[in-house]
Motif scaffolding. Sequence first.
Motif, short mmCIF file in Angstrom:
data_model
loop_
_atom_site.label_atom_id
_atom_site.label_comp_id
_atom_site.label_asym_id
_atom_site.label_seq_id
_atom_site.Cartn_x
_atom_site.Cartn_y
_atom_site.Cartn_z
N GLY A 178 0.83 -1.20 0.00
CA GLY A 178 0.00 0.00 0.00
C GLY A 178 0.86 1.24 0.00
O GLY A 178 2.09 1.19 0.06
N SER A 179 0.22 2.38 -0.05
CA SER A 179 0.90 3.66 -0.06
C SER A 179 1.44 3.99 1.32
O SER A 179 0.80 3.68 2.33
N VAL A 180 2.59 4.65 1.37
CA VAL A 180 3.14 5.07 2.67
C VAL A 180 2.27 6.16 3.29
O VAL A 180 2.45 6.49 4.47
N ASP A 181 1.36 6.75 2.53
CA ASP A 181 0.43 7.73 3.07
C ASP A 181 -0.78 7.09 3.73
O ASP A 181 -1.55 7.77 4.41
N GLN A 186 1.17 3.18 7.74
CA GLN A 186 1.99 4.00 8.63
C GLN A 186 2.05 3.41 10.03
O GLN A 186 3.10 3.43 10.69
N ARG A 187 0.95 2.86 10.51
CA ARG A 187 0.94 2.28 11.86
C ARG A 187 1.85 1.05 11.92
O ARG A 187 2.54 0.82 12.93
N LEU A 188 1.85 0.26 10.86
CA LEU A 188 2.75 -0.89 10.83
C LEU A 188 4.21 -0.44 10.79
O LEU A 188 5.08 -1.03 11.44
N LEU A 189 4.48 0.63 10.03
CA LEU A 189 5.85 1.15 9.97
C LEU A 189 6.27 1.71 11.33
O LEU A 189 7.43 1.57 11.74
N LEU A 190 5.35 2.37 12.03
CA LEU A 190 5.66 2.89 13.36
C LEU A 190 6.00 1.77 14.33
O LEU A 190 6.90 1.90 15.17
N LEU A 208 11.32 5.37 5.51
CA LEU A 208 10.04 5.58 4.84
C LEU A 208 9.19 6.60 5.59
O LEU A 208 8.49 7.42 4.98
N LEU A 209 9.25 6.56 6.92
CA LEU A 209 8.43 7.48 7.71
C LEU A 209 8.90 8.92 7.64
O LEU A 209 8.10 9.85 7.76
N GLU A 217 2.29 12.43 14.96
CA GLU A 217 2.59 11.11 15.51
C GLU A 217 3.90 10.58 14.94
O GLU A 217 4.73 10.02 15.67
N ILE A 218 4.09 10.76 13.63
CA ILE A 218 5.34 10.30 13.01
C ILE A 218 6.52 11.12 13.51
O ILE A 218 7.61 10.59 13.78
#
Length: 317
Positions: A178-181, A186-190, A208-209, A217-218
């Motif tokens: 999926g898109s990084v947006d 984003q929650r998985l990346l966090l 990526l973040l 939050e990021i």
Amino acid sequence: MTCEEARKNLPLFLYGELSFDEEELVEVHVDECAACRHALAREKAMFAALDSVELVPSPAALAESRAELRRRLAMADQAITNQAPRTMNASGSSFWDKIREGFTIHFHFAPGIAQVVGAAAMLALGFLTARVAPNTLGNWGTASMIAPASSRVRYVEPTTPGRVQIVLDETRQRVLSGSVDDEAIQRLLLTAAKDPSDAGLRVESVDLLKNNSQSAEIRKALVYSLEHDPNAGVRLKALDGLRQFAEDPDTRTALTQVLLKDDNPGVRTQVIDLLVQRHTDAMVGVLQELMEKEDNGYIRMRCQKVLQEMNASSEMY
């Protein structure tokens, strides 16, 4: 664990159907109990004997079993139609218990053909079920069957000569894209950015973040990585994501702490470059404190130059 509990669990233990905790309890008990070790050996011998027998029903037996299956299913449909909604017969047993009993293989010294017929009936029943309801798993079932899995050998035991029983622990994996947006991505990346066991995963996740640091939050996660991550590569990636927020009070506070505590000269150098973009009185004290303990020649020279530009001394008074 008592002897009764251990012996009840021996068949499940041999086929790897117990949980890790239950399996460990059985192993500990068997190691300490000679009687249960003997019972386990007897179970192994019986299982080996059963596994060594290959049952191949004849075409005639299969045809007869299928016909019997169709007859019983027709009787079941008729009984359901006639007796609904009542599900218990006069004897107190459910109708489906009777059907199940009819297809159960009992291990006793009955004529061999009876077991052949029973096994063939079960085979036909499984085949019929698959034909009648092929899509009951839906998309989830299909995905689970084709999802990649990682395996670890949990238990290995020789059974009969030339054969071995291996118990595997398997972890199913899911592949998401999926898109990084995307908020879910984003929650998985966090989460991955704080994985304590994989520095490479943290580097990729923070990299990526950092392009979405407009999110509070990021940005908070980047500050956390900059202050706490033990890997300098992760800290440098987080620093890249915070460059455009060097004037933010909370970010500047974090940068100041990193400048005084970080043990990597590359990180400290880049933090100085960000902090001195705006000369403040507070920076004088920070640079003077750094000069007192800094042993890197380039960083000392950089601090001294900034202090001279600010008409401040290199020493604290």
